[in-house]
Enzyme design. Sequence first.
Site, PDB file in Angstrom:
ATOM      1  N   HIS A 293     -51.736  19.097 -35.609  1.00 42.69           N
ATOM      2  CA  HIS A 293     -51.990  19.804 -34.343  1.00 42.69           C
ATOM      3  C   HIS A 293     -53.063  19.164 -33.474  1.00 42.69           C
ATOM      4  CE1 HIS A 293     -49.654  23.502 -35.312  1.00 42.69           C
ATOM      5  NE2 HIS A 293     -49.939  23.132 -36.542  1.00 42.69           N
ATOM      6  N   LYS A 480     -58.187  30.050 -22.385  1.00 42.64           N
ATOM      7  CA  LYS A 480     -58.000  29.255 -23.601  1.00 42.64           C
ATOM      8  C   LYS A 480     -59.364  29.123 -24.266  1.00 42.64           C
ATOM      9  CE  LYS A 480     -56.455  25.871 -20.850  1.00 42.64           C
ATOM     10  NZ  LYS A 480     -55.168  25.585 -21.485  1.00 42.64           N
ATOM     11  N   ARG A 481     -59.412  28.601 -25.508  1.00 38.88           N
ATOM     12  CA  ARG A 481     -60.716  28.402 -26.129  1.00 38.88           C
ATOM     13  C   ARG A 481     -61.580  27.483 -25.271  1.00 38.88           C
ATOM     14  NH1 ARG A 481     -61.745  30.340 -31.416  1.00 38.88           N
ATOM     15  NH2 ARG A 481     -63.720  29.232 -31.184  1.00 38.88           N
ATOM     16  N   LYS A 486     -61.053  20.565 -22.747  1.00 36.64           N
ATOM     17  CA  LYS A 486     -60.166  21.406 -21.934  1.00 36.64           C
ATOM     18  C   LYS A 486     -60.666  21.498 -20.478  1.00 36.64           C
ATOM     19  CE  LYS A 486     -58.642  24.107 -25.965  1.00 36.64           C
ATOM     20  NZ  LYS A 486     -57.168  23.984 -26.033  1.00 36.64           N
ATOM     21  N   THR A 588     -49.962  26.045 -25.573  1.00 39.56           N
ATOM     22  CA  THR A 588     -48.915  27.063 -25.592  1.00 39.56           C
ATOM     23  C   THR A 588     -49.183  28.105 -24.500  1.00 39.56           C
ATOM     24  OG1 THR A 588     -50.142  28.054 -27.421  1.00 39.56           O
ATOM     25  CG2 THR A 588     -48.132  26.868 -27.979  1.00 39.56           C
ATOM     26  N   LYS A 592     -46.692  30.318 -21.832  1.00 42.37           N
ATOM     27  CA  LYS A 592     -46.758  31.759 -21.570  1.00 42.37           C
ATOM     28  C   LYS A 592     -46.873  32.018 -20.066  1.00 42.37           C
ATOM     29  CE  LYS A 592     -49.014  32.006 -25.992  1.00 42.37           C
ATOM     30  NZ  LYS A 592     -50.309  31.915 -26.697  1.00 42.37           N
TER      31      LYS A 592
HETATM   32  C1  26Q Z   1     -61.054  22.911 -39.745  1.00 43.47           C
HETATM   33  C2  26Q Z   1     -61.989  22.754 -40.749  1.00 43.47           C
HETATM   34  C3  26Q Z   1     -63.052  23.634 -40.868  1.00 43.47           C
HETATM   35  C4  26Q Z   1     -63.150  24.695 -39.977  1.00 43.47           C
HETATM   36  C5  26Q Z   1     -62.190  24.861 -38.978  1.00 43.47           C
HETATM   37  C6  26Q Z   1     -61.158  23.964 -38.864  1.00 43.47           C
HETATM   38  C7  26Q Z   1     -60.157  24.137 -37.764  1.00 43.47           C
HETATM   39  C8  26Q Z   1     -59.729  25.410 -37.408  1.00 43.47           C
HETATM   40  C9  26Q Z   1     -58.794  25.583 -36.399  1.00 43.47           C
HETATM   41  C10 26Q Z   1     -59.605  23.047 -37.100  1.00 43.47           C
HETATM   42  C11 26Q Z   1     -58.663  23.240 -36.092  1.00 43.47           C
HETATM   43  C12 26Q Z   1     -58.248  24.505 -35.735  1.00 43.47           C
HETATM   44  C13 26Q Z   1     -57.267  24.782 -34.675  1.00 43.47           C
HETATM   45  C14 26Q Z   1     -56.618  23.883 -33.968  1.00 43.47           C
HETATM   46  C15 26Q Z   1     -55.687  24.270 -32.895  1.00 43.47           C
HETATM   47  O1  26Q Z   1     -55.565  25.427 -32.568  1.00 43.47           O
HETATM   48  N1  26Q Z   1     -54.998  23.306 -32.290  1.00 43.47           N
HETATM   49  C16 26Q Z   1     -54.056  23.622 -31.232  1.00 43.47           C
HETATM   50  O2  26Q Z   1     -52.785  23.867 -31.816  1.00 43.47           O
HETATM   51  C17 26Q Z   1     -51.853  24.341 -30.857  1.00 43.47           C
HETATM   52  C18 26Q Z   1     -50.582  24.703 -31.586  1.00 43.47           C
HETATM   53  O3  26Q Z   1     -49.928  23.546 -32.009  1.00 43.47           O
HETATM   54  C19 26Q Z   1     -51.631  23.303 -29.768  1.00 43.47           C
HETATM   55  O4  26Q Z   1     -50.787  23.852 -28.797  1.00 43.47           O
HETATM   56  C20 26Q Z   1     -52.964  22.903 -29.138  1.00 43.47           C
HETATM   57  O5  26Q Z   1     -52.764  21.829 -28.237  1.00 43.47           O
HETATM   58  C21 26Q Z   1     -53.952  22.487 -30.226  1.00 43.47           C
HETATM   59  O6  26Q Z   1     -55.226  22.247 -29.651  1.00 43.47           O
END
Ligand code: 26Q
Length: 744
Positions: A293, A480-481, A486, A588, A592
């Site tokens: 991702h 978004k976050r 971003k 995503t 939406k």
């Molecule tokens: C990893 C290790 C330790 C703590 C947290 C994490 C961690 C947690 C969440 C690393 C990444 C995430 C989330 C990533 C994420 O949401 N990526 C998004 O995924 C979407 C669905 O595929 C995409 O549409 C977005 O572009 C992408 O940023």
Amino acid sequence: MAAIAENWHKSKEKHNSKRRVHYFSAEYLLGRMITNNLNSLGILKEVIQLLEARGIDVNLFEAIEDIALGNGGLGRLAACFLDSAATHEIPLDGHGLRYKYGLFKQQIKDGEQHEVADDWQRFGTPWCKRRDDSTVEVTFADQKVIAVPYDMPIIGYMTDNISTLRLWQSEAVQEFDFQLFNNFEYEQAVSEKNKAENITRVLYPNENSYEGKRLRLKQQYFLCCAGITDIVRNFIKTYGNDFSRFAELNAIQLNDTHPTVAIPELIRILQDYNLPFDVAFEIARKTFSYTNHTIMSEALESWEVELFKSVIPNIYSIIVRINEKLNMVLETKSLDYEQIYRMQIIQDNRIVMANLATFVSSYVNGVAQIHTEILKKNVLKDWYAIYPERFQNKTNGITQRRFLSLCNPELTDFIAIILGSNDFIKDLSIVEGIKPFINDATAKEFATIKKQKKAQLADFIYKREGVKLSSEFIFDIQVKRLHEYKRQLMNALSILNIYYQIKDGALTDFTPTAFIFGAKAAPGYKRAKGIIKFINEVATTVNSDPLMQDLMRVVFVENYNLSYAERIMPAADVSEQISPAGTEASGTGNMKLMLNGAVTLGTYDGANIEIIQQAGFENNYIFGLRVEDIEKIKHNYNPKALYDSDSNIKRVMDSLINGAMQDTQDHSFTELYNSILYGTYWHRPDHHYILADFNSYMEAKLKANNDYKDWVEFSKKCLMNIASAGMFSSDRTIIQYAKELWHV
Ligand code: 26Q
């Protein structure tokens, strides 16, 4: 629950009777379940009417908690997939973690973010069924705990099929040590219990940034051990000890690398059943697939060997074995030394999870075309060179049940009337059928609905944020976050630029616009928090200027979450998707907003590219450098020169340091200013190309603003976007996974 019990039970048996898929994810961003479930059962409208007839306010649903066991995109995607798979009767069930506290709630005080714990279970959790008969013991080097499953029904839309989301909760093996208690050692008596419960105490709130914490690794192993043990146990119950059929009957999809320790865990368990390593390895390789991702280096997971060994030493030994096997394979391929080095699973005293997940899997996929291409060309190029047949693209999608039919019944009815059916709720590709009906009359009808949704949102925002918005304004949305990449800061600077240009007379015919932001920053992410404060400072400046009364409003909504999203998406005219090309894997939110008839103001990045392919450049506002342009300028990019030569850029940048805006205690505005103009020891100046894209962004933004003057023509663009959103249903995505990757 009683009403669905029979179908749920039947579906469980059905899923168990043939090849099935297990979705492994550390996050599920579910949102509110009640309205969704009533909608799936086809009784939502009825229930609302019944409540109304008894004088009960349907807004009572509002008080019901959003289930936020996820951060953002990745977690919401998992929830959309569950919905789509259940609806289309794909035998898929989920495994996840039952965090006591979900994603924190955000409070804004003096423009700054504060975090409050999200105690989502405080009124109980009616949608979860605890299954004490299916617990699993999970063993760490220094601790043993019990994993207790809580099952949530995932009700398919207008079908009898009900999938299961199994959320694992960590508990003490022994509830309470009376021996210690009787010896007056009260604290120690409860400490084991607390230590056990700590594992699923809270969701880590970072998105797209890796943090190598011991407890996080424990969460990951806890999920994987519980999930794999459960699957193997179930397999044995149905098929006995003959594991030769395991991979044929089970597919496991890894939602990013977070659950990758499931791979060595399966191998470990199979070895416990006396399978030789090589046989266990091959079963695992056939069973697993991995979805990536992100390509951002700071998000790629790698664990320090010493830490890893001290938590799960037996899993470490298996990874060493896997790495040995990898080297045996690589030896046969006549590769250069550097390539072999880059492919090591254990590298520089760290375990590189993406290498493990890629080596031991059937397929690897990216989440949008451009993202998959970048994986093949950069991040995973060494792997692509050896195993090209493993790489696939699966462009993300969203469920139209939640993000159209549930949150925008007015637009849903409008489409249904044009099409003469509401079959698009189960098959979004048929919305294309509205294309021939796009004309002045339907555009005007659409504009009326949009205005109604804007008025509803304006009411809500007034109640929640105390800011008055007019539904006559353009609603320009970025939700978004919060992340530097971003570029919410670029948006804020552009708003300030518009403001200054209106004030000095350089911009005269601006169409009134409400700029709406919603974003949570990871609690430890200083710059992101600084950007929130800056947006709020811009809001104060603009909103308190009497000259701007009828021209501009800026709002940062507090605690943007799924329920807020469901109010915001339907009210948007302009969708801000402005990451530098090559950085947003897919996005995503862009889908939406498109589905609810907003035009995209965006870069050539992630799924924006496919949105434009579907809906046309002429119906969207695309700006900025492309991947290949950035590639070209990146080595001699000089943002300071742009600042020095462009008075607009200089003016907005200077607002960060000249006292026009009230900086935070720790001077984050100054830090942001310096990071853009001078860089820091860990990154080059303006590494997200804000100044490089600024003028192109301004031009596109003002073009959209001007086009809106002819609101009938503008509404036709919106309708073209809706009509072209068919491929962005997660139904399409999950069906592609099922056919091309899981072969179910
Ligand atoms: C990893 C290790 C330790 C703590 C947290 C994490 C961690 C947690 C969440 C690393 C990444 C995430 C989330 C990533 C994420 O949401 N990526 C998004 O995924 C979407 C669905 O595929 C995409 O549409 C977005 O572009 C992408 O940023």
